[in-house]
Scaffold this motif. Sequence first.
Motif, PDB file in Angstrom:
ATOM      1  N   ARG A   1      17.886 -39.884   7.457  1.00  0.00           N
ATOM      2  CA  ARG A   1      19.133 -40.392   6.861  1.00  0.00           C
ATOM      3  C   ARG A   1      19.395 -41.746   7.493  1.00  0.00           C
ATOM      4  O   ARG A   1      18.884 -42.036   8.586  1.00  0.00           O
TER       5      ARG A   1
ATOM      6  N   SER B   1      23.089 -43.393  12.302  1.00  0.00           N
ATOM      7  CA  SER B   1      24.504 -43.488  12.640  1.00  0.00           C
ATOM      8  C   SER B   1      24.788 -44.846  13.277  1.00  0.00           C
ATOM      9  O   SER B   1      24.023 -45.324  14.118  1.00  0.00           O
TER      10      SER B   1
ATOM     11  N   LEU C   1      26.045 -43.280  17.148  1.00  0.00           N
ATOM     12  CA  LEU C   1      25.121 -42.484  17.958  1.00  0.00           C
ATOM     13  C   LEU C   1      23.758 -43.159  18.092  1.00  0.00           C
ATOM     14  O   LEU C   1      23.120 -43.083  19.145  1.00  0.00           O
TER      15      LEU C   1
ATOM     16  N   LEU D   1      21.709 -30.973  10.929  1.00  0.00           N
ATOM     17  CA  LEU D   1      21.639 -32.273  11.587  1.00  0.00           C
ATOM     18  C   LEU D   1      21.275 -32.118  13.067  1.00  0.00           C
ATOM     19  O   LEU D   1      20.381 -32.811  13.571  1.00  0.00           O
ATOM     20  N   PHE D   2      21.954 -31.214  13.755  1.00  0.00           N
ATOM     21  CA  PHE D   2      21.667 -31.039  15.179  1.00  0.00           C
ATOM     22  C   PHE D   2      20.275 -30.437  15.406  1.00  0.00           C
ATOM     23  O   PHE D   2      19.649 -30.716  16.421  1.00  0.00           O
TER      24      PHE D   2
ATOM     25  N   PHE E   1      17.430 -33.255  15.610  1.00  0.00           N
ATOM     26  CA  PHE E   1      17.173 -34.054  16.815  1.00  0.00           C
ATOM     27  C   PHE E   1      15.978 -33.490  17.600  1.00  0.00           C
ATOM     28  O   PHE E   1      15.425 -34.163  18.455  1.00  0.00           O
TER      29      PHE E   1
ATOM     30  N   SER F   1      30.014 -40.012  10.368  1.00  0.00           N
ATOM     31  CA  SER F   1      29.955 -39.614  11.786  1.00  0.00           C
ATOM     32  C   SER F   1      30.999 -38.553  12.122  1.00  0.00           C
ATOM     33  O   SER F   1      30.722 -37.611  12.868  1.00  0.00           O
TER      34      SER F   1
ATOM     35  N   SER G   1      29.787 -35.353  10.793  1.00  0.00           N
ATOM     36  CA  SER G   1      28.556 -34.915  11.454  1.00  0.00           C
ATOM     37  C   SER G   1      28.827 -34.360  12.839  1.00  0.00           C
ATOM     38  O   SER G   1      28.244 -33.360  13.248  1.00  0.00           O
ATOM     39  N   ALA G   2      29.672 -35.053  13.565  1.00  0.00           N
ATOM     40  CA  ALA G   2      29.831 -34.766  14.996  1.00  0.00           C
ATOM     41  C   ALA G   2      31.108 -34.013  15.308  1.00  0.00           C
ATOM     42  O   ALA G   2      31.295 -33.571  16.440  1.00  0.00           O
TER      43      ALA G   2
ATOM     44  N   PHE H   1      19.966 -34.770  24.421  1.00  0.00           N
ATOM     45  CA  PHE H   1      19.743 -35.914  23.542  1.00  0.00           C
ATOM     46  C   PHE H   1      18.599 -36.714  24.154  1.00  0.00           C
ATOM     47  O   PHE H   1      18.371 -36.631  25.369  1.00  0.00           O
TER      48      PHE H   1
HETATM   49  C1  OVM Z   1      26.914 -39.420  14.094  1.00  0.00           C
HETATM   50  C2  OVM Z   1      26.705 -38.268  15.028  1.00  0.00           C
HETATM   51  C3  OVM Z   1      26.011 -37.167  14.585  1.00  0.00           C
HETATM   52  C4  OVM Z   1      25.780 -36.116  15.447  1.00  0.00           C
HETATM   53  C5  OVM Z   1      26.268 -36.142  16.734  1.00  0.00           C
HETATM   54  C6  OVM Z   1      26.963 -37.224  17.156  1.00  0.00           C
HETATM   55  C7  OVM Z   1      27.367 -36.139  19.224  1.00  0.00           C
HETATM   56  C8  OVM Z   1      27.179 -38.298  16.304  1.00  0.00           C
HETATM   57  O1  OVM Z   1      26.544 -39.283  12.923  1.00  0.00           O
HETATM   58  O2  OVM Z   1      27.464 -40.426  14.504  1.00  0.00           O
HETATM   59  O3  OVM Z   1      27.452 -37.286  18.428  1.00  0.00           O
END
Ligand code: OVM
Length: 406
Positions: A87, A90, A93, A177-178, A181, A240, A243-244, A294
């Motif tokens: 995608r 971000s 991130l 999404l997670f 990673f 974001s 997502s987060a 991460f």
């Molecule tokens: C983002 C994003 C996505 C997943 C986690 C995150 C923990 C940020 O899309 O900015 O931070």
Amino acid sequence: MTETLHGPVHRTRPTSSADPFSAELLADPHEFHEALREAGEVVHLERYDVDAMGRYDTVHAALTDWQSFESSAGVGISDFRREPPWRPPSLLLEADPPHHDAPRAVLQKILGPRALRALEPQWRADAAALVDEVLARGTEFDAVTELAEAFPLRVFPDAVGLRQEGREHLLPYGDHLFNTFGPENFLVQHGAPSLPEHAGWVNEQCARDALAPTGFGADIWAATDRGDITEAQAPLMVRSLLSAGVDTTIHALGAILAAFARTPEAWAALRSNPALARVAFDEAIRLESPVQTFFRTTTRDVEIDGVRIPEGRKILMFLGSANRDPRRWSDPGRFDLHRDPSGHVGFGMGIHQCVGQHVARLEAVALLTALAARVETIEPAGTPTRHLNNTLRAWETLPVRLTPDR
Ligand code: OVM
């Protein structure tokens, strides 16, 4: 490092053949974390040919050195310099200064303590109403669905300004999404087929006219009117939030509730002093680290403890391991409301440190305060089960029994 007549002497880094993204280690990572910390400052993970850090000092130092450990190559295992991201990256991130700075400044204001004060009374009332509803249905239930998921889903999508229809896409989108990673393992393969429908809905909600006229989403778009960010940046910043901002807070609440259920003296302490809710939140984040890992990518050759890491290497940062490093924390596996958990790296550290943490903290304080005002004891009512995710530490089920105040 030692200098000799022949130049610097580099030590070879220790290696591990473990797979931290296997079902076994995701379910129970603590022994592996200890072995990682004991092995050294930097450990080579043969399975993925990446380097790893598990000690608090090392992780903290790398997170605060964004010049040497960049995010722009992606904070997952995939190297954006070699593989196209699945995608658009971000803007927060997966970016570094200077591009990172304007989006960061805009969100920091929108999600800051001052802005949240306007939401606090409503969120506290919502938490009280939720706890009353739950207790009216019964005193034995699954704390994941009834509390940890129910409360964020009640307040956060409204605060962003999302429409009602389609909100069921939020959780599966975040979960996948997670997972992405990590490596393309069983978890990613399982989630991939339904990704397009979830991502399609999420992306549609980022448009200005899809969002309510007030809320975090509208606030982001208002920043384009002032010229603080561009119209091309706004939808990615709304993305974001979506997502987060959902899975992370849900699993943080799960971690808190699980910690209290197995530590009755901590619940008693919170009951007699509800102001402990804030420290309980950070202590639970330290203890459970809802975001476990991460990656960063080296921008230059770096040397750590005599070990040379070349430029362009992916480094896996074990936040969860750093947060239980006995070099930094005494009795690290204990949920202790009388320690000072500040300095934990559960929200990261440095320029990328979680910009939504005040939102998460307010959600947790509101829910804990509402529970503490009505519930005398909270205890396990069965064996909790883990939800596996390549990045998140999560509960699938958390059976609890509450004793309401008479
Ligand atoms: C983002 C994003 C996505 C997943 C986690 C995150 C923990 C940020 O899309 O900015 O931070």
